[in-house]
Design a protein around this motif. Structure first.
Motif, mmCIF file in Angstrom:
data_model
loop_
_atom_site.group_PDB
_atom_site.id
_atom_site.type_symbol
_atom_site.label_atom_id
_atom_site.label_comp_id
_atom_site.label_asym_id
_atom_site.label_seq_id
_atom_site.Cartn_x
_atom_site.Cartn_y
_atom_site.Cartn_z
ATOM 1 N N GLY A 64 38.984 54.634 39.633
ATOM 2 C CA GLY A 64 37.784 53.174 39.544
ATOM 3 C C GLY A 64 38.599 52.018 38.936
ATOM 4 N N LEU A 65 37.825 50.805 38.801
ATOM 5 C CA LEU A 65 38.260 49.850 38.223
ATOM 6 C C LEU A 65 38.440 49.931 36.605
ATOM 7 C CD1 LEU A 65 36.688 47.266 40.535
ATOM 8 C CD2 LEU A 65 39.028 47.546 40.386
ATOM 9 N N HIS A 66 37.513 50.405 36.124
ATOM 10 C CA HIS A 66 37.258 50.580 34.690
ATOM 11 C C HIS A 66 38.544 51.357 34.038
ATOM 12 C CE1 HIS A 66 33.438 48.702 35.272
ATOM 13 N NE2 HIS A 66 33.281 48.378 33.842
ATOM 14 N N ALA A 67 38.896 52.375 34.931
ATOM 15 C CA ALA A 67 39.859 53.559 34.349
ATOM 16 C C ALA A 67 41.217 52.749 34.215
ATOM 17 C CB ALA A 67 39.907 54.768 35.372
ATOM 18 N N ALA A 68 41.470 51.800 35.241
ATOM 19 C CA ALA A 68 42.718 51.078 35.430
ATOM 20 C C ALA A 68 42.966 50.344 34.066
ATOM 21 C CB ALA A 68 42.675 50.277 36.499
ATOM 22 N N VAL A 69 41.862 49.634 33.443
ATOM 23 C CA VAL A 69 41.748 48.896 32.346
ATOM 24 C C VAL A 69 42.123 49.746 31.152
ATOM 25 C CG1 VAL A 69 40.679 47.298 31.043
ATOM 26 C CG2 VAL A 69 40.309 47.125 33.401
ATOM 27 N N GLN A 103 45.509 32.308 41.881
ATOM 28 C CA GLN A 103 45.002 33.661 41.200
ATOM 29 C C GLN A 103 43.518 34.175 41.153
ATOM 30 O OE1 GLN A 103 46.427 33.058 36.889
ATOM 31 N NE2 GLN A 103 47.812 34.766 37.463
ATOM 32 N N THR A 104 42.655 32.999 41.402
ATOM 33 C CA THR A 104 41.374 33.324 41.477
ATOM 34 C C THR A 104 41.009 33.681 42.858
ATOM 35 O OG1 THR A 104 40.819 31.710 39.684
ATOM 36 C CG2 THR A 104 38.847 32.217 41.168
ATOM 37 N N VAL A 105 41.772 32.882 43.751
ATOM 38 C CA VAL A 105 41.404 32.737 45.089
ATOM 39 C C VAL A 105 42.054 34.131 46.006
ATOM 40 C CG1 VAL A 105 41.646 31.590 47.416
ATOM 41 C CG2 VAL A 105 41.364 30.126 45.244
ATOM 42 N N PHE A 111 41.160 41.961 37.713
ATOM 43 C CA PHE A 111 39.906 41.243 37.214
ATOM 44 C C PHE A 111 38.901 40.586 37.913
ATOM 45 C CE2 PHE A 111 41.611 40.581 32.283
ATOM 46 C CZ PHE A 111 41.822 42.011 32.416
ATOM 47 N N PRO A 112 39.447 39.708 38.970
ATOM 48 C CA PRO A 112 38.434 38.976 39.987
ATOM 49 C C PRO A 112 37.555 40.098 40.601
ATOM 50 C CG PRO A 112 40.486 38.008 40.157
ATOM 51 C CD PRO A 112 40.840 39.361 39.222
ATOM 52 N N ILE A 160 33.651 33.657 38.146
ATOM 53 C CA ILE A 160 34.790 34.505 38.075
ATOM 54 C C ILE A 160 35.901 33.640 38.008
ATOM 55 C CG2 ILE A 160 36.355 35.911 39.571
ATOM 56 C CD1 ILE A 160 33.885 36.739 41.064
ATOM 57 N N GLY A 161 36.183 32.463 38.524
ATOM 58 C CA GLY A 161 37.187 31.639 38.063
ATOM 59 C C GLY A 161 37.162 31.158 36.424
ATOM 60 N N LEU A 162 36.077 30.972 35.781
ATOM 61 C CA LEU A 162 35.951 30.652 34.613
ATOM 62 C C LEU A 162 36.309 31.644 33.702
ATOM 63 C CD1 LEU A 162 34.974 28.713 32.020
ATOM 64 C CD2 LEU A 162 32.574 29.732 32.253
ATOM 65 N N LEU A 163 36.038 33.133 33.914
ATOM 66 C CA LEU A 163 36.370 34.200 33.184
ATOM 67 C C LEU A 163 37.853 34.304 33.277
ATOM 68 C CD1 LEU A 163 33.819 36.876 34.191
ATOM 69 C CD2 LEU A 163 34.397 36.042 31.836
#
Length: 425
Positions: free
Chosen positions: A389-394, A36-38, A260-261, A274-277
């Motif tokens: 944009g990324l924020h709009a998707a959230v 997931q992180t990678v 998210f990453p 990023i991995g911690l989040l």
């Protein structure tokens, strides 16, 4: 009579097998956590992909395949037994880490996630059904809380481990060697130590007592596969409400997996942060289920589900408004808490309503809808992110979650009679 003497229902009576299945489900979750992180970073840094929709194809491939595999897991486990389905599911996992290590282009990554979807659908669905078989009706919420806590706790731990390995040794091969070890261990445990649980379901069916309010009288034991699918998907208010809430829940997970990453990387955060989040979300989700599953046995299912979906909507608003590690950490923790309220409770509600004879198929149909959420979330996130944009998707995911919470509050009825202290003794 023989079955009555040799088999017992309940968590305490089946503690050894239940614990073994919890451990196996942790390995199932770890297979997802390894990538997931990678993978989003692999897409941009190694393969040079830029379009969000294209990057998210691996999540969509995983979600669609897992959804289909869930259906067959339920059908085959009712027909042939649980253990054979579990073993076949683990065989599909063997090539996945190797394909990710050696992938020369993105199509290999997508193909690996097709196999991973089959693995997850067959193994996770089967461990869910087997635990419900073992514990009987009184502790379904607790059983599902332990099951999902193990699975998603392993997602969190392995995501964190994979992020650390990627930061120390590069994106390949180190993070994916973990998946090879998980697969080998799971095959040994499933093949040698797991016992079949279908007879426990038949014992439960023999003791099945209709609800005094008559709510489930139309859901008798001899429903056809088509009738089970229709009831679980559309007709039966509690079953269909659970199916739509499960879809939206995994829509959020699928969107977070792919988006998210990349969102966190826009703030210049290092791979380790990023991995911690990303690990915070399933970590809170996993640990929280140790409490929320058992809580649903005490207070009922409906309110936990509707409040949990509303909490997810609020968390996504926090993440959409954020722009740094601190705010995003708060948002992912809240998102994990909301998911913890929902995840085991939905499975427990399915177990409340479905007759033991067709429980495996009902769980399979529910998980079809739930895991289609991976694909819907990935594609919705990709399309909206490319366009706005990324924020709009959230923000879009937050709106969908709020609508889902309202739908559960309006349509779903309470499926469980809460336990008293005397009941648990």
């Amino acid at each position: 009579m023989t079955r009555e003497r040799t088999l017992k229902l309940g968590l305490k009576a089946n503690a050894a097998q239940f614990t073994l299945l919890v451990a196996i489900n942790a390995l199932v979750g770890g297979m997802v956590g390894q990538q997931q992180t990678v993978l989003p970073l692999l897409a941009t840094d190694v393969f040079g992909l830029t379009g969000y929709t294209f990057i998210f194809t691996y999540v969509a491939a995983f979600g669609i395949t897992k959804a289909i595999a869930n259906y067959f897991a339920g059908t085959f486990s009712d027909r042939y037994g649980r253990k054979p389905v579990l073993l076949v599911g683990w065989l599909f996992a063997i090539p996945v880490p190797l394909m990710l290590i050696w992938a020369p282009d993105w199509t290999w990554v997508v193909a690996a996630n097709v196999l991973l979807g089959i693995n997850q659908g067959l193994t996770w669905s089967t461990t869910v059904v087997m635990k419900i078989d073992l514990v009987g009706p009184r502790q379904r919420g607790l059983a599902m809380g332990l099951n999902e806590a193990a699975g998603y706790g392993a997602v969190a731990v392995t995501s964190l481990l994979a992020g650390y390995l990627a930061g120390q040794y590069g994106l390949r091969p180190a993070p994916f060697l973990v998946g090879l070890a998980y697969t080998a261990l799971a095959l040994v445990l499933s093949g040698v130590f797991v016992r079949e649980t279908r007879d426990h379901a038949l014992l439960d069916a023999g003791r099945h007592v209709a609800r005094p309010d008559g709510l489930h009288d139309h859901l008798h034991a001899d429903l056809t596969d088509r009738e089970i699918a229709l009831q679980t998907s559309f007709k039966e208010p509690a079953l269909s409400s659970a199916s739509q809430a499960g879809l939206v829940n995994n829509l959020n997970f699928g969107l977070s997996w792919g988006l998210f990453p990349l969102l966190f990387a826009t703030a210049g955060l290092p791979v380790g942060q990023i991995g911690l989040l990303f690990a915070l979300y399933p970590a809170v989700w996993g640990v929280g289920q140790l409490f929320t599953g058992a809580l649903s046995d005490r207070i009922g299912r409906k309110n936990l589900i509707s409040v949990g979906m509303a909490t997810q909507a609020a968390a996504l608003v926090v993440i959409a408004l954020g722009s740094g590690f601190g705010v995003w950490a708060v948002g992912t923790v809240i998102l994990g808490a909301g998911t913890a309220m929902v995840y085991p409770t939905l499975l427990a509600a399915i177990g409340d309503v479905a007759h033991p004879v067709w429980r495996g198929r009902a769980v399979g149909v529910y998980r079809v809808w739930r895991d289609l959420g991976y694909a819907v979330g990935a594609m919705l996130g990709g399309i909206v992110a490319d366009a706005m944009g990324l924020h709009a998707a959230v923000w879009a995911a937050a709106a969908v979650s709020a609508v889902s919470a309202a739908a559960v509050a309006i349509r779903m009825y309470e499926t469980h009679t809460p336990l008293t202290v005397a009941d648990e003794r």
